[in-house]
Design a protein around this motif. Structure first.
Motif, PDB file in Angstrom:
ATOM      1  N   TYR A 297       0.814  -1.220   0.000  1.00  0.00           N
ATOM      2  CA  TYR A 297       0.000   0.000   0.000  1.00  0.00           C
ATOM      3  C   TYR A 297       0.848   1.271   0.000  1.00  0.00           C
ATOM      4  CZ  TYR A 297      -3.937   3.084   0.655  1.00  0.00           C
ATOM      5  OH  TYR A 297      -4.885   4.070   0.460  1.00  0.00           O
ATOM      6  N   THR A 298       1.898   1.302   0.828  1.00  0.00           N
ATOM      7  CA  THR A 298       2.693   2.540   0.905  1.00  0.00           C
ATOM      8  C   THR A 298       3.430   2.782  -0.410  1.00  0.00           C
ATOM      9  OG1 THR A 298       4.518   1.353   1.977  1.00  0.00           O
ATOM     10  CG2 THR A 298       3.004   2.561   3.416  1.00  0.00           C
ATOM     11  N   ALA A 299       3.937   1.729  -1.035  1.00  0.00           N
ATOM     12  CA  ALA A 299       4.675   1.931  -2.290  1.00  0.00           C
ATOM     13  C   ALA A 299       3.741   2.361  -3.418  1.00  0.00           C
ATOM     14  CB  ALA A 299       5.431   0.661  -2.678  1.00  0.00           C
ATOM     15  N   LEU A 300       2.536   1.781  -3.448  1.00  0.00           N
ATOM     16  CA  LEU A 300       1.609   2.153  -4.529  1.00  0.00           C
ATOM     17  C   LEU A 300       1.120   3.601  -4.355  1.00  0.00           C
ATOM     18  CD1 LEU A 300       0.134   1.094  -7.108  1.00  0.00           C
ATOM     19  CD2 LEU A 300      -1.873   0.845  -5.640  1.00  0.00           C
ATOM     20  N   THR A 301       0.768   3.961  -3.138  1.00  0.00           N
ATOM     21  CA  THR A 301       0.316   5.343  -2.927  1.00  0.00           C
ATOM     22  C   THR A 301       1.447   6.309  -3.271  1.00  0.00           C
ATOM     23  OG1 THR A 301       0.773   4.963  -0.578  1.00  0.00           O
ATOM     24  CG2 THR A 301      -1.534   5.043  -1.225  1.00  0.00           C
ATOM     25  N   ALA A 302       2.663   6.021  -2.811  1.00  0.00           N
ATOM     26  CA  ALA A 302       3.787   6.926  -3.079  1.00  0.00           C
ATOM     27  C   ALA A 302       3.945   7.125  -4.584  1.00  0.00           C
ATOM     28  CB  ALA A 302       5.072   6.371  -2.478  1.00  0.00           C
ATOM     29  N   ARG A 303       3.872   6.034  -5.314  1.00  0.00           N
ATOM     30  CA  ARG A 303       4.041   6.085  -6.760  1.00  0.00           C
ATOM     31  C   ARG A 303       2.960   6.942  -7.434  1.00  0.00           C
ATOM     32  NH1 ARG A 303       4.543   2.391 -11.738  1.00  0.00           N
ATOM     33  NH2 ARG A 303       2.377   2.582 -12.392  1.00  0.00           N
ATOM     34  N   GLU A 304       1.713   6.726  -7.062  1.00  0.00           N
ATOM     35  CA  GLU A 304       0.620   7.403  -7.760  1.00  0.00           C
ATOM     36  C   GLU A 304       0.400   8.831  -7.258  1.00  0.00           C
ATOM     37  OE1 GLU A 304      -1.492   4.839  -9.984  1.00  0.00           O
ATOM     38  OE2 GLU A 304       0.610   4.330  -9.724  1.00  0.00           O
ATOM     39  N   VAL A 305       0.531   9.013  -5.947  1.00  0.00           N
ATOM     40  CA  VAL A 305       0.218  10.322  -5.366  1.00  0.00           C
ATOM     41  C   VAL A 305       1.323  11.335  -5.682  1.00  0.00           C
ATOM     42  CG1 VAL A 305      -0.136  11.564  -3.188  1.00  0.00           C
ATOM     43  CG2 VAL A 305      -1.251   9.339  -3.561  1.00  0.00           C
ATOM     44  N   THR A 427      -2.968  15.365   1.390  1.00  0.00           N
ATOM     45  CA  THR A 427      -3.172  13.948   1.687  1.00  0.00           C
ATOM     46  C   THR A 427      -3.676  13.755   3.108  1.00  0.00           C
ATOM     47  OG1 THR A 427      -0.885  13.702   2.455  1.00  0.00           O
ATOM     48  CG2 THR A 427      -1.289  13.321   0.118  1.00  0.00           C
ATOM     49  N   TRP A 428      -4.840  13.125   3.243  1.00  0.00           N
ATOM     50  CA  TRP A 428      -5.365  12.817   4.583  1.00  0.00           C
ATOM     51  C   TRP A 428      -5.077  11.358   4.915  1.00  0.00           C
ATOM     52  CZ3 TRP A 428      -8.479   9.005   6.431  1.00  0.00           C
ATOM     53  CH2 TRP A 428      -8.823   9.110   7.791  1.00  0.00           C
ATOM     54  N   TRP A 429      -4.492  11.168   6.069  1.00  0.00           N
ATOM     55  CA  TRP A 429      -4.286   9.803   6.569  1.00  0.00           C
ATOM     56  C   TRP A 429      -3.839   9.886   8.022  1.00  0.00           C
ATOM     57  CZ3 TRP A 429       0.991   7.635   6.917  1.00  0.00           C
ATOM     58  CH2 TRP A 429       1.987   8.527   6.527  1.00  0.00           C
ATOM     59  N   GLN A 430      -3.486   8.748   8.623  1.00  0.00           N
ATOM     60  CA  GLN A 430      -3.195   8.694  10.053  1.00  0.00           C
ATOM     61  C   GLN A 430      -2.140   7.628  10.332  1.00  0.00           C
ATOM     62  OE1 GLN A 430      -7.344   7.409  10.961  1.00  0.00           O
ATOM     63  NE2 GLN A 430      -7.391   9.268  12.183  1.00  0.00           N
ATOM     64  N   THR A 431      -1.562   7.699  11.518  1.00  0.00           N
ATOM     65  CA  THR A 431      -0.635   6.651  11.955  1.00  0.00           C
ATOM     66  C   THR A 431      -1.301   5.289  11.771  1.00  0.00           C
ATOM     67  OG1 THR A 431       0.203   8.195  13.610  1.00  0.00           O
ATOM     68  CG2 THR A 431       0.759   5.862  13.910  1.00  0.00           C
ATOM     69  N   GLU A 432      -2.573   5.234  12.104  1.00  0.00           N
ATOM     70  CA  GLU A 432      -3.314   3.972  12.053  1.00  0.00           C
ATOM     71  C   GLU A 432      -3.551   3.481  10.633  1.00  0.00           C
ATOM     72  OE1 GLU A 432      -4.046   6.663  13.724  1.00  0.00           O
ATOM     73  OE2 GLU A 432      -4.777   6.209  15.743  1.00  0.00           O
ATOM     74  N   THR A 433      -3.642   4.403   9.679  1.00  0.00           N
ATOM     75  CA  THR A 433      -3.980   3.969   8.320  1.00  0.00           C
ATOM     76  C   THR A 433      -2.740   3.521   7.554  1.00  0.00           C
ATOM     77  OG1 THR A 433      -3.781   6.138   7.257  1.00  0.00           O
ATOM     78  CG2 THR A 433      -5.926   5.600   8.248  1.00  0.00           C
ATOM     79  N   GLY A 434      -1.556   3.823   8.064  1.00  0.00           N
ATOM     80  CA  GLY A 434      -0.307   3.382   7.449  1.00  0.00           C
ATOM     81  C   GLY A 434       0.074   4.154   6.211  1.00  0.00           C
ATOM     82  N   GLY A 435      -0.919   4.466   5.383  1.00  0.00           N
ATOM     83  CA  GLY A 435      -0.669   5.202   4.148  1.00  0.00           C
ATOM     84  C   GLY A 435      -1.804   6.170   3.876  1.00  0.00           C
ATOM     85  N   GLN A 436      -1.638   6.937   2.788  1.00  0.00           N
ATOM     86  CA  GLN A 436      -2.594   7.991   2.430  1.00  0.00           C
ATOM     87  C   GLN A 436      -3.920   7.389   1.973  1.00  0.00           C
ATOM     88  OE1 GLN A 436       0.145   9.037  -0.539  1.00  0.00           O
ATOM     89  NE2 GLN A 436       1.186  10.603   0.662  1.00  0.00           N
ATOM     90  N   LEU A 437      -5.028   7.870   2.520  1.00  0.00           N
ATOM     91  CA  LEU A 437      -6.340   7.328   2.134  1.00  0.00           C
ATOM     92  C   LEU A 437      -7.147   8.291   1.264  1.00  0.00           C
ATOM     93  CD1 LEU A 437      -7.855   5.414   5.179  1.00  0.00           C
ATOM     94  CD2 LEU A 437      -5.989   4.759   3.679  1.00  0.00           C
ATOM     95  N   LEU A 438      -7.135   9.569   1.618  1.00  0.00           N
ATOM     96  CA  LEU A 438      -7.876  10.553   0.826  1.00  0.00           C
ATOM     97  C   LEU A 438      -6.850  11.499   0.235  1.00  0.00           C
ATOM     98  CD1 LEU A 438     -10.738  11.461   3.372  1.00  0.00           C
ATOM     99  CD2 LEU A 438     -10.812   9.771   1.515  1.00  0.00           C
ATOM    100  N   THR A 439      -6.856  11.637  -1.072  1.00  0.00           N
ATOM    101  CA  THR A 439      -5.823  12.459  -1.709  1.00  0.00           C
ATOM    102  C   THR A 439      -6.128  12.704  -3.177  1.00  0.00           C
ATOM    103  OG1 THR A 439      -3.468  12.542  -2.311  1.00  0.00           O
ATOM    104  CG2 THR A 439      -4.463  10.364  -2.202  1.00  0.00           C
ATOM    105  N   PRO A 440      -5.748  13.849  -3.679  1.00  0.00           N
ATOM    106  CA  PRO A 440      -5.809  14.032  -5.132  1.00  0.00           C
ATOM    107  C   PRO A 440      -4.712  13.201  -5.799  1.00  0.00           C
ATOM    108  CG  PRO A 440      -5.494  16.146  -3.964  1.00  0.00           C
ATOM    109  CD  PRO A 440      -5.258  15.051  -2.978  1.00  0.00           C
ATOM    110  N   LEU A 441      -4.855  12.907  -7.082  1.00  0.00           N
ATOM    111  CA  LEU A 441      -3.761  12.356  -7.874  1.00  0.00           C
ATOM    112  C   LEU A 441      -3.314  13.492  -8.796  1.00  0.00           C
ATOM    113  CD1 LEU A 441      -5.167   8.790  -8.566  1.00  0.00           C
ATOM    114  CD2 LEU A 441      -3.551   9.542  -6.818  1.00  0.00           C
ATOM    115  N   PRO A 442      -2.010  13.756  -8.832  1.00  0.00           N
ATOM    116  CA  PRO A 442      -1.555  15.041  -9.373  1.00  0.00           C
ATOM    117  C   PRO A 442      -1.902  15.301 -10.836  1.00  0.00           C
ATOM    118  CG  PRO A 442       0.295  13.557  -8.984  1.00  0.00           C
ATOM    119  CD  PRO A 442      -0.908  12.926  -8.362  1.00  0.00           C
TER     120      PRO A 442
END
Ligand code: WTA
Length: 663
Positions: A297-305, A427-442
């Motif tokens: 999840y973290t790698a995919l979000t980082a890539r797309e976001v 990007t909205w997210w939390q320690t608990e969510t591990g990765g970004q949950l609500l975010t625009p894609l650039p």
């Protein structure tokens, strides 16, 4: 919901910014180039999560393939079941094996500028592999075994990333403590995690001064006892205390350690790390993240976001500290698998001058820049002349995280830093969510200042009421996530009831984030702030209870109530109301000031400097309901200087109010 002024201003925000045309040109390649592409992938990810995530997982090396994508028994999610892998392997070794060993993995810049020149280190994937393996062997040599929790308390030096990757390599979960936390905070965390090995440094540079990390560690171990081995990195020239047999120099142990250390095959659901964060009650809780889902999840979000694309001279920079979740996910674990260099900066944004960040962007040709709204507000205040001195044209994407961004700061970021050429990803997210949950894609999402826009792939977010019923557009409610996602927390370390109670009890059948929010007619999310007793100071989470406990642990204080107040730079500041022991009542204004300073320093020692109140008021009594509950809303209004009419009928003693308003 704490910051009513912020809510007011976002309610009237309707400027829409399409992805600037220059973005696609500068980036050369855009992963998600249109809203059609976004909607199609999002729909697929919700309708067929298992298909979507098993494809995403193909980008990684698995030692044993997983046999099942998801098992969801509320509140427990398991992802990529039966699979074994190692996140360190996927961050580092996989790049070396694929022939990219000489690519730069980490660019590090130190804070001091010896002789006016920055100190810069570049670590290739091959060098990182060697350093990580060496340190992994050091840990093994100290008796650390798979499953043992290793505490790390360091400044922003490459060895911090090396230590965490070394832990991941040998299957020892890490618990990283932000270097700004106090000895007491370390002692609490070490005790909760029963952590016998601690990695630290003699000190950390911050605004030209040395933060005494080792001194804090020594004091913490005196309180907590349990730590058997401390590895100390030499970063400054400060004198430190030393306990023979327990303390070891990093450079001495690594000098003789082998560069060969195979990665442990970890089960997808083996714990990767613990990260303590504040909640509404009690001590900070250890949020548990596991291996497989977090990695994917973290790698995919980082890539797309951030639109990370290897081999295109990108340099990604997140200004957070690795001690927070943002640094875990978006300096280290989510970035390295994408093979774009990740920049780490050791120090403060205004040292030696307020243009330090822009100087770094220019010199390293930073392409993605990720920071917090509080920093943006500080830059605005320091003046446009600082960014204007620098060529920032390398920038492609600007990101924010940690707290709502006020539209004024958003527009300033867009114009002054991005020259209107860079999409902003809030990007909205939390320690608990591990990765970004609500975010625009650039390259796809039209943005509106102050809105974190839409859910990422696989995220089924909704605004609901306490019964779990979805709310109509523009009606405030609770932000909830209805389906599991790969990087969601797996629990609170050692506290199953608190895990269930905090996240899965308030709204039936859903993950409750603790934030209030609304959705507009476009479907965009607007975060309104915490609805629990957590405050967000400069994007850092603090529990009001934690600060209250710190205050009452001082002899002078009988009772304390802490609330958040709007703050120009921090977003939310801390206001504390205290009642005092009779013998500690200050006699005059000077004594009152002195006591305020004493208590503020005391809180700094108990928790850390970020928790020091911005405002302390002494009062004879705190406003309480007849059932004895402190009326925080009332205190918030008083502290913020607002006099909102509200129902006072439950206030037990009306004279308290008059007194508080008078002070
Ligand atoms: C807040 C930080 C508005 C929110 C990654 C959340 C935000 C808490 C945003 C988590 C944002 C984070 N807009 N609010 N873009 N991002 N928050 O655990 O209240 O340190 O619940 O994680 O920060 O803070 P944490």
């Amino acid at each position: 919901m704490s910051d009513t002024t912020a809510i007011e201003s976002v309610l009237h925000e309707n400027r829409v910014f399409d992805p600037p045309a220059a973005f696609a040109r500068r980036a050369g390649h855009v992963h998600v180039p249109s809203m059609e592409a976004y909607h199609a992938r999002h729909r697929r990810s919700i309708e067929d999560p298992e298909g979507f995530w098993s494809e995403a997982a193909e980008a990684f090396d698995w030692f044993t393939p997983f046999s099942k994508v998801l098992e969801w028994k509320l509140p427990d999610a398991k992802w990529f079941l039966g699979g074994t892998t190692n996140i360190c392997h996927n961050c580092v070794d996989r790049q070396v094996d694929a022939g990219y060993g000489d690519d730069v993995a980490i660019i590090w810049e130190g804070e001091p500028m010896p002789g006016g020149r920055p100190e810069v280190r570049r670590l290739t994937y091959r060098e990182l592999q060697a350093e990580v393996s060496r340190f992994a062997n050091v840990l093994k040599g100290l008796g650390v075994e798979r499953g043992d929790i290793v505490t790390i308390y360091m400044g922003m030096v490459p060895e911090l990333a090396i230590a965490m990757l070394a832990c991941a390599r040998i299957g020892a979960p890490h618990s990283i403590i932000f270097g700004g936390f106090s000895a007491q905070a370390i002692a609490d965390r070490v005790t909760d995690a029963q952590s016998r090995t601690l990695v630290t440094a003699d000190g950390a540079w911050r605004r030209g001064k040395v933060v005494p990390l080792k001194g804090n560690v020594d004091a913490a171990i005196e309180m907590a006892g349990i730590v058997e081995n401390v590895v100390v990195l030499k970063r400054t020239e400060t004198a430190i205390g030393w306990t023979d047999g327990r303390d070891h120099w990093w450079h001495e142990l690594t000098a003789s350690a082998s560069e060969e250390c195979p990665c442990e095959a970890m089960d997808s659901e083996d714990m990767l790390f613990l990260l303590y964060t504040s909640g509404s009650t009690g001590k900070p809780k250890g949020i548990m993240h596991t291996t497989g889902g977090y990695m994917v999840y973290t790698a995919l979000t980082a890539r797309e976001v951030f639109n990370l694309v290897p081999d295109r001279d990108q340099v990604y920079w997140c200004t957070a500290d690795i001690g927070w979740v943002t640094g875990h996910s978006y300096i280290v674990y989510g970035i390295l698998p994408n093979r774009v260099p990740t920049l780490m900066y050791e120090g403060a944004p205004n040292h030696p001058e307020p243009d330090r960040f822009w100087d770094i962007v220019e010199r390293h040709k930073v392409t993605q820049f990720y920071t917090a709204p509080t920093a943006i507000r500080a830059f605005m205040k320091w003046g446009d002349e600082h960014p204007r001195k620098h060529d920032l044209s390398s920038l492609q994407v600007l990101g924010t995280v940690g707290e709502p961004i006020n539209p004024e700061a958003w527009i300033w970021y867009h114009e002054t830093i991005g020259s209107k050429q860079c999409p902003i990803v809030d990007t909205w997210w939390q320690t608990e969510t591990g990765g970004q949950l609500l975010t625009p894609l650039p390259g796809a999402t039209p943005t509106v200042p102050g809105s974190c826009t839409l859910p990422f792939f696989g995220i089924d977010a909704a605004i609901v009421n306490e019964q779990g019923e979805e709310q109509p557009a523009n009606t405030g409610g609770l932000l909830a996530i209805r389906q599991p996602w790969p990087s969601m927390l797996r629990g609170i370390y050692g506290d199953r009831p608190r895990f269930i109670d905090t996240y899965f009890s308030r709204i039936p059948g859903m993950y409750f984030a603790g934030d209030g929010a609304r959705r507009d007619e476009r479907g965009y999310f607007w975060i309104m702030g915490r609805v629990d007793d957590v405050i967000n100071v400069s994007g850092h989470r603090l529990g009001t209870m934690e600060v209250e406990s710190a205050l009452v642990s001082h002899d002078a204080v009988v009772e304390a109530a802490v609330v958040g107040i709007p703050h120009e730079i921090k977003g939310t500041g801390i206001a504390a109301f205290c009642t005092l022991e009779p013998q500690h009542q200050p006699a005059d204004e000077a004594a009152t000031e002195a006591l305020r300073a004493t208590l503020s320093a005391h809180v700094g020692r108990e928790i850390g400097p970020i928790a020091r109140p911005d405002l302390i008021r002494f009062t004879d009594a705190l406003p309480k309901t007849r059932s004895g509950k402190i009326m925080r809303r009332l205190l918030r209004d008083i502290a913020a200087g607002e006099d909102n009419p509200q129902d006072m009928s439950t206030l037990e003693d009306q004279s308290v109010l008059a007194q508080l308003r008078g002070t």
